[in-house]
Enzyme design. Sequence first.
Site, PDB file in Angstrom:
ATOM      1  N   SER A 239      43.776  33.419  40.753  1.00 22.41           N
ATOM      2  CA  SER A 239      42.986  34.024  39.063  1.00 22.41           C
ATOM      3  C   SER A 239      44.204  35.690  38.692  1.00 22.41           C
ATOM      4  O   SER A 239      44.708  36.081  40.094  1.00 22.41           O
ATOM      5  CB  SER A 239      42.206  34.181  38.740  1.00 22.41           C
ATOM      6  OG  SER A 239      41.375  35.421  39.199  1.00 22.41           O
ATOM      7  N   LYS A 240      44.314  36.075  38.242  1.00 24.54           N
ATOM      8  CA  LYS A 240      44.643  37.685  36.964  1.00 24.54           C
ATOM      9  C   LYS A 240      44.397  38.473  38.079  1.00 24.54           C
ATOM     10  O   LYS A 240      45.426  38.885  38.104  1.00 24.54           O
ATOM     11  CB  LYS A 240      44.450  37.630  35.445  1.00 24.54           C
ATOM     12  CG  LYS A 240      45.690  37.315  35.076  1.00 24.54           C
ATOM     13  CD  LYS A 240      45.642  37.233  33.781  1.00 24.54           C
ATOM     14  CE  LYS A 240      46.459  36.742  32.573  1.00 24.54           C
ATOM     15  NZ  LYS A 240      45.885  37.277  31.188  1.00 24.54           N
ATOM     16  N   ARG A 241      43.277  38.329  38.727  1.00 25.30           N
ATOM     17  CA  ARG A 241      42.542  39.105  39.409  1.00 25.30           C
ATOM     18  C   ARG A 241      43.703  39.336  41.017  1.00 25.30           C
ATOM     19  O   ARG A 241      43.672  40.556  41.225  1.00 25.30           O
ATOM     20  CB  ARG A 241      41.207  38.362  40.135  1.00 25.30           C
ATOM     21  CG  ARG A 241      40.248  39.507  40.465  1.00 25.30           C
ATOM     22  CD  ARG A 241      38.895  38.842  39.921  1.00 25.30           C
ATOM     23  NE  ARG A 241      39.026  37.359  40.394  1.00 25.30           N
ATOM     24  CZ  ARG A 241      39.096  36.468  41.133  1.00 25.30           C
ATOM     25  NH1 ARG A 241      38.791  36.720  42.925  1.00 25.30           N
ATOM     26  NH2 ARG A 241      38.702  35.296  41.687  1.00 25.30           N
TER      27      ARG A 241
END
Length: 456
Positions: A239-241
């Site tokens: 994910s963007k994380r």
Amino acid sequence: MIVTRFAPSPTGYLHIGGLRTALYSYLYARANGGKFLLRIEDTDLKRNSEEATIAIREAFDWCGLDYDGEVAYQSKRFDVYKEYVKKLLDEGKAYKCYMSKEELDELRAQQEARKERPKYDNRYRDFTGTPPAGIEPVIRIKAPMEGEIVIKDGIKGEVKFKVEDILDDFIIARSDGTPTYNFTVVIDDALMGVTHVIRGDDHLSNTPKQIVLYDALGFKKPEFFHVAMINGEDGKKLSKRHGATDVMEYKRMGYLPEALLNFLVRLGWSHGDDEIFNMDDMLKFFDPHDINKSSSTYNAQKLDWLNAHYIKTLPYERLAKEMKEFGVDFNSHAKGELLLNILRERSKTLIDMSKAANSIINAPTEYDQKAYDKFITVQTKEILTKFSEILTLNLDAKGYETLTNEFLQANEVKLKDLAQALRVALTGNSVSPGIFEVLEVLGSTETKNRITKILN
Ligand code: GLU
């Protein structure tokens, strides 16, 4: 003919997980003379589908993927979906359900209290009475009530679902007439002639519902390939994380599309121990049946390694064109090709390369303080002064090397005492490619100018 498709829901940009399934679908179609279609799944109308298509097209263009025919927008196909809802109603394969929200909530609460799976209780399945007033019905499909749904998945093999565990008479059209997700996917895949559906395995749980719909509509089922997810290095779904997920962000970070595609094709698929796959190799070797069953792990170093490989090996003109977007015009420099060829050996990204190029092409306007303090001393200034005096002709790297060696011998100076000071003078810091190559790129006059500058 093999027909595949990429069917993103418009999120405004193309996610690398999406690009991977798009690539797999693209390769399978292109390698077999088939068709690769693009469909935007924008039925909830909350986002601008046009923007999403522009973003996808931009990413596809950058990666060199293309699709056949026009883009299909689900938002423009509501009439088609309505027609098929009507057909199912007419054939008695779907029915109107007048359950109110309150009734549904009550049913849910009872099921929860009994620790049962929330599911519709078929109360309108065989309803023939007078419909309650003031309620716009939803349309539900008559789903099987027992048995198994078996998916023959090209990656996972046979996946069996027990009807009792996952199905109920699910909604195919809401009370406002809009069709639901699984319904539109099936109608479109069938009408677009899709033969092979390659998508993320987060969709696996939708597939039994879709199979129910294929059967009810009498459509031929495609072959399904549910691709396991990409995980971050911490084992969690990417994910963007974990950093960039937008494909175009990779462009901005200085990655080449060849590297990203090579990286993505290998995330979830392999061919022997090979790591390098250009588009021709992928088209030759890729087969969705060989996609790995288990999820893959995003490995940033691998991407850097691949990027470095393509930076090293792409033709000069191609790389020079890419570099223009990073503000470096190698073609306008007399020794541009040489400079690029020197820098490509040591750059991981195009940003690295543009920084290194700028530090050679442009005379330093300031010096790295640490490097200056360490390498520019009274003694090295004297060496630089003397060295500058012998620079009369423009030479190639070998020529500068010979000249320098003669200079070092004649003056009893060690190479490191000259080279580091020279690097600082020429580029502003103490890291640069081979000093003789830098000398060749700059030529004697420019080298002398930069030495004069640091001496004053
Ligand atoms: N629209 C779905 C998504 O973006 C994909 C549906 C499919 O491939 O069947 O996740």
